[in-house]
Design an enzyme around this catalytic site. Structure first.
Site, PDB file in Angstrom:
ATOM      1  N   LYS A 186       0.859  -1.183   0.000  1.00 30.71           N
ATOM      2  CA  LYS A 186       0.000   0.000   0.000  1.00 30.71           C
ATOM      3  C   LYS A 186       0.894   1.232   0.000  1.00 30.71           C
ATOM      4  O   LYS A 186       1.460   1.623   1.019  1.00 30.71           O
ATOM      5  CB  LYS A 186      -0.914   0.030   1.237  1.00 30.71           C
ATOM      6  CG  LYS A 186      -2.129   0.860   0.979  1.00 30.71           C
ATOM      7  CD  LYS A 186      -2.374   2.125   1.753  1.00 30.71           C
ATOM      8  CE  LYS A 186      -1.543   3.194   2.181  1.00 30.71           C
ATOM      9  NZ  LYS A 186      -1.745   4.475   1.508  1.00 30.71           N
ATOM     10  N   GLU A 262      10.202   1.570  10.246  1.00 29.65           N
ATOM     11  CA  GLU A 262      11.209   2.618  10.073  1.00 29.65           C
ATOM     12  C   GLU A 262      10.497   3.947  10.232  1.00 29.65           C
ATOM     13  O   GLU A 262       9.679   4.332   9.395  1.00 29.65           O
ATOM     14  CB  GLU A 262      11.914   2.522   8.722  1.00 29.65           C
ATOM     15  CG  GLU A 262      13.163   3.395   8.724  1.00 29.65           C
ATOM     16  CD  GLU A 262      13.849   3.480   7.376  1.00 29.65           C
ATOM     17  OE1 GLU A 262      13.693   2.576   6.561  1.00 29.65           O
ATOM     18  OE2 GLU A 262      14.533   4.505   7.156  1.00 29.65           O
TER      19      GLU A 262
END
Ligand code: NDP
Length: 498
Positions: A186, A262
């Protein structure tokens, strides 16, 4: 016209993209139109997928994983598909860079350089597919032998941000594929085009249907549903710390899927008086202005030795004033547009906060009017104290804060005075200082007398609130595996029941 120049004006109409599930392109009822942040004109149109579309994509990825059409191949066979991807990317480099620059606002020359890095990611991924291996234990006695198998974790959900749509994608996809996993990606709704183009490239390279699926739509709807999905085994998320936290909750409330995160950074650049100040000033200007400072590893806190601070700031201002801010499609541009209106407003608000808090503005500090699009001048504040918002928060824009130190200990303490730990750099010609600071500053990536250098062989990821896990290289591919201990009895069993 040569290939390099044929894409250098914005398109006259938005290019329409479908979404990609089980090897097929599909359309939907609702669409999203993206305007180029550098030009203000529509450039792409993508589908606003529904949760049913997402479920179909996860189901396709699950089928492709369970029937072993990809995981069952040898590492060499997976690697040869990844090498073909690298070849096709080389051929389509300028075209992919064009759509990346249009949607994101980054300079075309930079976008092309990023595609080169992405090609290297697939080449390293190809090697990783062949080199991935487990372990054995020959130390359990003559009766027992131990093997540790590395197995692909399964279906991976991949949510990527808008700052490096293709690069961040390609720092993950080759390694996910190398491990034998399948995936549902996505991308950010505002920068989805190149993630969709990668579907074409992977299919041409021979990746089986269902292994790489892309759904498009907003993070709040489709992203959230992907993070909550009970049939996704692992989620790799790159973006804000706030959404990273919501992914942790979603994993806990659904199926305890493994997470790779991250997240944000407030990365220090430490400059000692004994460094090459010209080099360090160039590194500092690059570290905060590259990608308009919209990098998780932007060096946004300058920590400079007091004895040279004034001279260094003067050198840095000279360099920052020379940076060419301009149209992303102009080959000479070094700094392009701010990617979203929301991010533009956030950066300008932080600049206002810096001024109001009493920091000294040395250069920049304002929007640049090019007649279209949104641009901000590279900005340097001095006289910043560690409690100011501009010194603590991730601004995600070209805004650098300068703070001063007198001792090595003080430099390390200032560098570590953040909730984040993504990246850091130190500039000195003294090897003892360089090594001491590298070892004591808590960050996942560290540079000595350079900045943002490296290749996909090296792992990336964060300490503290900058995230969990590592991407890229062998460390990255291993994240997408789990280990299984296999115990093998040799010879006749010594019986429990006499
Ligand atoms: P987000 O964290 O919202 O966006 C990153 C990705 O997450 C996008 O694909 C987004 O989709 C998606 N997303 C958004 N909400 C959810 C959700 N609830 N569940 C799952 N996925 C979701 O970042 P923003 O765009 O809001 O940027 C805000 C700040 O985040 C920046 O100022 C910067 O500080 C930081 N950031 C850090 C990045 C990094 O590289 N570490 C990258 C981007 C932002 P969509 O865009 O379609 O809504």
């Amino acid at each position: 016209m040569d290939q390099k120049n044929q894409f250098l004006s914005a398109p006259t109409a938005a290019r329409a993209f479908g979404f990609f599930v089980d090897g097929e392109w599909k359309d939907g009822a609702e669409h999203f139109e993206r305007a180029s942040p550098g030009h203000g004109t529509p450039v792409t149109r993508t589908v606003r997928c529904t949760v049913d579309d997402l479920n179909a994509a996860v189901a396709a990825a699950r089928r492709a994983f369970e029937d072993r059409r990809w995981a069952g191949l040898s590492g060499a066979a997976r690697g040869s598909v990844l090498l073909r991807v690298a070849e096709i990317l080389r051929r389509r480099r300028d075209e992919i860079a064009y759509w990346e620059a249009l949607e994101n606002g980054k300079p075309i020359s930079q976008a092309r350089g990023e595609i080169d890095h992405c090609i290297a990611c697939f080449e390293v991924g190809a090697g990783a597919a062949r080199m991935l291996h487990g372990d054995s234990f020959n130390s359990l006695g003559d009766d027992l032998f131990g093997m540790v198998l590395r197995e692909p974790i399964g279906v991976v959900g991949l949510i990527t941000p808008w700052n490096f749509p293709f690069l961040i994608l390609c720092e993950r996809v080759p390694f996910i594929l190398a491990s034998g996993c399948t995936m549902v990606v996505k991308p950010s709704e505002v920068t989805a085009a190149t993630t969709l183009l990668l579907a074409e490239v992977l299919a041409e390279a021979g990746l089986p249907a269902g292994v790489y699926n892309v759904i498009t739509g907003s993070g709040r709807t489709i992203g959230q549903a992907l993070s909550e999905h009970p049939d996704v085994d692992m989620l790799s998320f790159t973006g804000s710390t706030a959404v990273g936290r919501s992914c942790v909750h979603a994993a806990a409330d659904s199926n305890f899927k493994k997470l790779g995160l991250e997240l944000g950074g407030k990365n220090p650049i430490i400059v000692f008086a004994d460094s090459d100040l010209e080099d360090a000033a160039d590194g500092a200007a690059f570290g905060i202005s590259f990608n308009t400072g919209q990098c998780c590893v932007s060096s946004s806190r300058l920590i400079v030795e007091r004895s040279v601070a004034a001279e260094f700031e003067r050198l840095l201002v000279e360099k920052m004033k020379k940076i060419r801010v301009g149209d992303p499609l102009d080959e000479r541009t070094q700094v392009g547009a701010i990617t979203t209106e929301a991010q533009n407003a956030t950066i300008l608000d932080y600049i206002a906060q810096g001024k109001a808090a009493g920091a000294t503005l040395l250069t920049g500090g304002e929007a640049i009017d090019l007649g279209r699009g949104q641009y901000i001048a590279p900005t340097l504040f001095s006289g910043v104290s560690r409690d100011m918002a501009i010194a603590r928060d991730e601004i995600f824009g070209p805004v650098l804060c300068s703070m001063h130190f007198d001792t090595v200990e003080e430099a390390i303490q200032l560098a570590n005075d953040t909730v984040y730990g993504l990246a850091a750099s130190v500039w000195t010609k003294n090897i003892d200082k360089a090594l001491t600071v590298s070892r004591r500053v808590r960050a996942g990536r560290f540079w000595v007398n350079t900045i943002m250098a490296g290749g996909p062989e090296m792992p990336l990821g964060g300490f503290k609130q900058s995230g969990w896990g590592r991407e890229a290289g062998m460390y990255g591919v291993e994240e997408y595996t789990q280990v299984k201990s296999v115990h093998v009895e040799i010879g006749k069993r010594s019986h429990w029941i006499a």
